[in-house]
Design a protein around this motif. Sequence first.
Motif, PDB file in Angstrom:
ATOM      1  N   VAL A 240       7.080  73.814 -42.805  1.00  0.00           N
ATOM      2  CA  VAL A 240       7.442  72.766 -41.846  1.00  0.00           C
ATOM      3  C   VAL A 240       7.276  71.397 -42.508  1.00  0.00           C
ATOM      4  O   VAL A 240       6.457  71.227 -43.411  1.00  0.00           O
ATOM      5  N   GLU A 241       8.063  70.448 -42.034  1.00  0.00           N
ATOM      6  CA  GLU A 241       7.993  69.085 -42.572  1.00  0.00           C
ATOM      7  C   GLU A 241       6.687  68.411 -42.168  1.00  0.00           C
ATOM      8  O   GLU A 241       6.105  67.640 -42.931  1.00  0.00           O
ATOM      9  N   ARG A 242       6.245  68.674 -40.924  1.00  0.00           N
ATOM     10  CA  ARG A 242       5.069  67.994 -40.371  1.00  0.00           C
ATOM     11  C   ARG A 242       4.134  69.019 -39.737  1.00  0.00           C
ATOM     12  O   ARG A 242       4.339  69.414 -38.580  1.00  0.00           O
ATOM     13  N   PRO A 243       3.103  69.459 -40.447  1.00  0.00           N
ATOM     14  CA  PRO A 243       2.135  70.375 -39.826  1.00  0.00           C
ATOM     15  C   PRO A 243       1.571  69.732 -38.561  1.00  0.00           C
ATOM     16  O   PRO A 243       1.381  68.514 -38.516  1.00  0.00           O
ATOM     17  N   LEU A 244       1.347  70.565 -37.549  1.00  0.00           N
ATOM     18  CA  LEU A 244       0.883  70.031 -36.269  1.00  0.00           C
ATOM     19  C   LEU A 244      -0.472  70.610 -35.899  1.00  0.00           C
ATOM     20  O   LEU A 244      -0.829  71.712 -36.313  1.00  0.00           O
ATOM     21  N   SER A 245      -1.203  69.873 -35.111  1.00  0.00           N
ATOM     22  CA  SER A 245      -2.439  70.356 -34.518  1.00  0.00           C
ATOM     23  C   SER A 245      -2.450  69.796 -33.095  1.00  0.00           C
ATOM     24  O   SER A 245      -2.657  68.595 -32.897  1.00  0.00           O
ATOM     25  N   LEU A 246      -2.160  70.657 -32.129  1.00  0.00           N
ATOM     26  CA  LEU A 246      -1.859  70.189 -30.777  1.00  0.00           C
ATOM     27  C   LEU A 246      -2.933  70.612 -29.785  1.00  0.00           C
ATOM     28  O   LEU A 246      -3.260  71.806 -29.679  1.00  0.00           O
ATOM     29  N   SER A 247      -3.468  69.647 -29.052  1.00  0.00           N
ATOM     30  CA  SER A 247      -4.373  69.979 -27.945  1.00  0.00           C
ATOM     31  C   SER A 247      -3.530  70.509 -26.793  1.00  0.00           C
ATOM     32  O   SER A 247      -2.296  70.384 -26.787  1.00  0.00           O
TER      33      SER A 247
ATOM     34  N   LYS B 256       6.795  85.766 -13.864  1.00  0.00           N
ATOM     35  CA  LYS B 256       7.333  84.443 -14.168  1.00  0.00           C
ATOM     36  C   LYS B 256       6.384  83.779 -15.153  1.00  0.00           C
ATOM     37  O   LYS B 256       5.168  83.725 -14.922  1.00  0.00           O
ATOM     38  N   TRP B 257       6.917  83.337 -16.263  1.00  0.00           N
ATOM     39  CA  TRP B 257       6.116  82.732 -17.329  1.00  0.00           C
ATOM     40  C   TRP B 257       6.484  81.263 -17.431  1.00  0.00           C
ATOM     41  O   TRP B 257       7.665  80.927 -17.429  1.00  0.00           O
ATOM     42  N   SER B 258       5.502  80.393 -17.546  1.00  0.00           N
ATOM     43  CA  SER B 258       5.784  78.961 -17.621  1.00  0.00           C
ATOM     44  C   SER B 258       5.055  78.322 -18.793  1.00  0.00           C
ATOM     45  O   SER B 258       3.898  78.658 -19.083  1.00  0.00           O
ATOM     46  N   GLY B 259       5.739  77.388 -19.430  1.00  0.00           N
ATOM     47  CA  GLY B 259       5.144  76.695 -20.561  1.00  0.00           C
ATOM     48  C   GLY B 259       6.177  75.873 -21.295  1.00  0.00           C
ATOM     49  O   GLY B 259       7.123  75.379 -20.667  1.00  0.00           O
ATOM     50  N   VAL B 260       6.028  75.784 -22.604  1.00  0.00           N
ATOM     51  CA  VAL B 260       6.952  74.958 -23.384  1.00  0.00           C
ATOM     52  C   VAL B 260       7.728  75.848 -24.344  1.00  0.00           C
ATOM     53  O   VAL B 260       7.277  76.937 -24.725  1.00  0.00           O
ATOM     54  N   LEU B 261       8.896  75.354 -24.731  1.00  0.00           N
ATOM     55  CA  LEU B 261       9.740  76.140 -25.623  1.00  0.00           C
ATOM     56  C   LEU B 261       9.167  76.179 -27.040  1.00  0.00           C
ATOM     57  O   LEU B 261       8.824  75.138 -27.602  1.00  0.00           O
ATOM     58  N   LEU B 262       9.099  77.367 -27.604  1.00  0.00           N
ATOM     59  CA  LEU B 262       8.711  77.473 -29.017  1.00  0.00           C
ATOM     60  C   LEU B 262       9.652  76.622 -29.872  1.00  0.00           C
ATOM     61  O   LEU B 262       9.217  75.948 -30.806  1.00  0.00           O
ATOM     62  N   SER B 263      10.930  76.635 -29.519  1.00  0.00           N
ATOM     63  CA  SER B 263      11.903  75.889 -30.340  1.00  0.00           C
ATOM     64  C   SER B 263      11.595  74.386 -30.325  1.00  0.00           C
ATOM     65  O   SER B 263      11.780  73.706 -31.335  1.00  0.00           O
ATOM     66  N   ASP B 264      11.121  73.861 -29.193  1.00  0.00           N
ATOM     67  CA  ASP B 264      10.779  72.437 -29.128  1.00  0.00           C
ATOM     68  C   ASP B 264       9.626  72.108 -30.070  1.00  0.00           C
ATOM     69  O   ASP B 264       9.633  71.083 -30.754  1.00  0.00           O
ATOM     70  N   VAL B 265       8.629  72.991 -30.093  1.00  0.00           N
ATOM     71  CA  VAL B 265       7.475  72.751 -30.970  1.00  0.00           C
ATOM     72  C   VAL B 265       7.911  72.851 -32.441  1.00  0.00           C
ATOM     73  O   VAL B 265       7.522  72.029 -33.282  1.00  0.00           O
ATOM     74  N   LEU B 266       8.757  73.837 -32.730  1.00  0.00           N
ATOM     75  CA  LEU B 266       9.215  73.995 -34.114  1.00  0.00           C
ATOM     76  C   LEU B 266      10.105  72.822 -34.536  1.00  0.00           C
ATOM     77  O   LEU B 266      10.052  72.381 -35.686  1.00  0.00           O
ATOM     78  N   LYS B 267      10.894  72.301 -33.598  1.00  0.00           N
ATOM     79  CA  LYS B 267      11.729  71.133 -33.934  1.00  0.00           C
ATOM     80  C   LYS B 267      10.845  69.920 -34.206  1.00  0.00           C
ATOM     81  O   LYS B 267      11.123  69.129 -35.094  1.00  0.00           O
ATOM     82  N   LYS B 268       9.800  69.803 -33.441  1.00  0.00           N
ATOM     83  CA  LYS B 268       8.854  68.692 -33.655  1.00  0.00           C
ATOM     84  C   LYS B 268       8.219  68.801 -35.049  1.00  0.00           C
ATOM     85  O   LYS B 268       8.073  67.808 -35.762  1.00  0.00           O
ATOM     86  N   ALA B 269       7.883  70.027 -35.428  1.00  0.00           N
ATOM     87  CA  ALA B 269       7.287  70.237 -36.761  1.00  0.00           C
ATOM     88  C   ALA B 269       8.347  70.086 -37.849  1.00  0.00           C
ATOM     89  O   ALA B 269       8.051  69.630 -38.949  1.00  0.00           O
ATOM     90  N   GLY B 270       9.583  70.447 -37.541  1.00  0.00           N
ATOM     91  CA  GLY B 270      10.676  70.337 -38.514  1.00  0.00           C
ATOM     92  C   GLY B 270      10.681  71.512 -39.478  1.00  0.00           C
ATOM     93  O   GLY B 270       9.792  71.633 -40.320  1.00  0.00           O
ATOM     94  N   LEU B 271      11.680  72.372 -39.351  1.00  0.00           N
ATOM     95  CA  LEU B 271      11.739  73.554 -40.218  1.00  0.00           C
ATOM     96  C   LEU B 271      12.230  73.159 -41.605  1.00  0.00           C
ATOM     97  O   LEU B 271      13.214  72.440 -41.746  1.00  0.00           O
ATOM     98  N   LYS B 272      11.557  73.670 -42.602  1.00  0.00           N
ATOM     99  CA  LYS B 272      12.018  73.462 -43.975  1.00  0.00           C
ATOM    100  C   LYS B 272      13.041  74.542 -44.355  1.00  0.00           C
ATOM    101  O   LYS B 272      13.106  75.604 -43.716  1.00  0.00           O
TER     102      LYS B 272
END
Lengths: 395, 395
Positions: free
Chosen positions: B95-102, B148-164
Amino acid sequence: MTGGRAILIDRRRFLTSALAGAASLPLLSEFSRSVLADETGDLVVHGTSPMNAEGNLAKLVESWMTPVENFYIRSHAPVPKIDLDAFRLTVEGLVERPLSLSLRELAAFGQYSTVATMTCAGNRRSEHSLIKPVKGVPWREGAIGNAKWSGVLLSDVLKKAGLKDGARHVWFEGLDEIEQSSGIIPFGASIPIEKAMSDTEAMPGALLTTKMNDAPLNGDHGAPLRMVVPGYIGARSVKWLGKMIVSDRPSPNHYVATAYKLVEDGTPVEWAEQAPIYRMPLNSAICIPASGAAVKRGEIQVSGYALPSGRPGDTIAFVEVSADAGRSWTKAELNSPVRDFCWVLWSARVRVNAADSELIVRSTDSRGRTQPQTAEWNQKGYLFDAWHHVKLQTR
Amino acid sequence: MTGGRAILIDRRRFLTSALAGAASLPLLSEFSRSVLADETGDLVVHGTSPMNAEGNLAKLVESWMTPVENFYIRSHAPVPKIDLDAFRLTVEGLVERPLSLSLRELAAFGQYSTVATMTCAGNRRSEHSLIKPVKGVPWREGAIGNAKWSGVLLSDVLKKAGLKDGARHVWFEGLDEIEQSSGIIPFGASIPIEKAMSDTEAMPGALLTTKMNDAPLNGDHGAPLRMVVPGYIGARSVKWLGKMIVSDRPSPNHYVATAYKLVEDGTPVEWAEQAPIYRMPLNSAICIPASGAAVKRGEIQVSGYALPSGRPGDTIAFVEVSADAGRSWTKAELNSPVRDFCWVLWSARVRVNAADSELIVRSTDSRGRTQPQTAEWNQKGYLFDAWHHVKLQTR
């Protein structure tokens, strides 16, 4: 004659003569090292640029060991021109000692021979197309052959190089040049390291071969060096082998990462989810009589081949033929050695009574598994393994 | 009560009361966050260290949306104690930007909900064992539920990190601690990057969830953060998610590289050849009447569930029930929404006439595929998808 285009088998007579004439034209000189279908019809040619041809079924069942001139040829590019003196097999990646081996140095390893059947993952593809059309060479039942392969053990070469921790797969790269929209690539394959090292007394995990049926490999079959992986689809037995890379993962080459996978929709997700095909499946085919043959009512002779799956130890237990749409089955005689990784030739006498009869064959292996009645269609037309049907014109 | 040992379902009454008593013992305090089978029998408990329990079949078919208290629990280690304030989800690798998310930072991504069925790859394992015994939790038909499952999209988090370049798989790691002979490891999974990014309006490729059926996830179901991958076996929906690593290959974690594969002999070669299981298969089960139930001859009510395969777009087309060993079939009514990635609840009225009748169910999907009559046995007892049989005591 358009290069690389598939040619229907029922046009064989026309093509054989057309090719015989065309072969002498300067334009076709790049195929000079290819076996072309000769007048006796040893091979059924689907295309010559690159060369793709399958064995004539009637000839295939004449001999457990398939003569080279009747052995199917699957190429993704023309036969490369290789300078034997300059040739080196390189071994790289997760190894202690990268190697660069001349043919003479390779020959210094212990020599081994084994008999194993080679078959294209696309054998019987034309039957997939009866369900829904698929692209690719429209193989009938002849993309298969059984041969004696001689050379050195892949495991011996890998031991000489020394596997590093994390070595999980061995990649193979050919010296051929395949034109793709992305550029020119070599044909590539890989196999798990466990398979590479899984030699038994009876069968090597994989063999770096220089000979086929005791004669030097010819250009169409991968001279000077061909990987032979018993039990695996032909695509893993890379021809014109020039490089091996030991890695922690399967090869990223197109023919591992994308082609030679079973996918139905062909979406990017599905390609990614599916693993490379390794083993060949349990299979069988009727070779004589030919599809559409005219036969008299009464007892007729039927013959063909049956192939165990590529699982070590699996052998053909029995082969059954039906002439009444599966209501009754006749056990065939097995007329050849019965061994794992090798086909079996069989024959049976069955009675055809109905007009326009149909023959069906199915095989059962030593684990009691029988071929499925129908096969799962897939995008690329691989591993067609359903019961095999042959329609007859019964008089 | 031995920790981690499988317990037969026909001992449920005994166990339910045994557990009700045991739960208050100090020795079991580490399971205090686990739902134990209560007196009404919402769950059938196979073991409590770690907690493994399946839904009571009669209750499962009461509702298309499975209440949490009736939802199967599959754990490989005790529920980890997680400090919510200190909790961080890390995103590393290609990833372009490693993340550490609370949890607060995660919540700031767009919120999504979806309904999807979760099922264990080992659901119906006990039927494999009727062919040849397999180890592992002896699941019956209740290791499945729809929520019913609720939360955030994995794709959104990966886009934020930026795939190499070269990103092909996303690894998931839990915060649980699984004891293995090699030491302590987290539960791990991975999915192809294409699946991770394959959101549609109706269905995310994968969701980082904090809620199940509109309530915060509980400990048994992966609080505070659970990956949910619609269409895939439950093992890919990692609970107590703490780390994601973007890579060029599938995860080397035991539960991807070794477990959750279909192997028959279990030789090292076979483990290496087989790919991780991703999609769940087309399946169905009769929930009512229960196996062994006493019923009067005549017309009876049958109900159960049917599950489409995890292929996008596959839905249940129809469900059929037979009370005469498959000679005739009655189409069931579908009593719930019919959607891809979700089970369908069905019911039918069939006539049982013979003594000791047997009911059979099979489902057919929108592609015209029907469940196989028999399933392929495999070493670990995964993906049992044959027609489901229930034997009755008919008076």
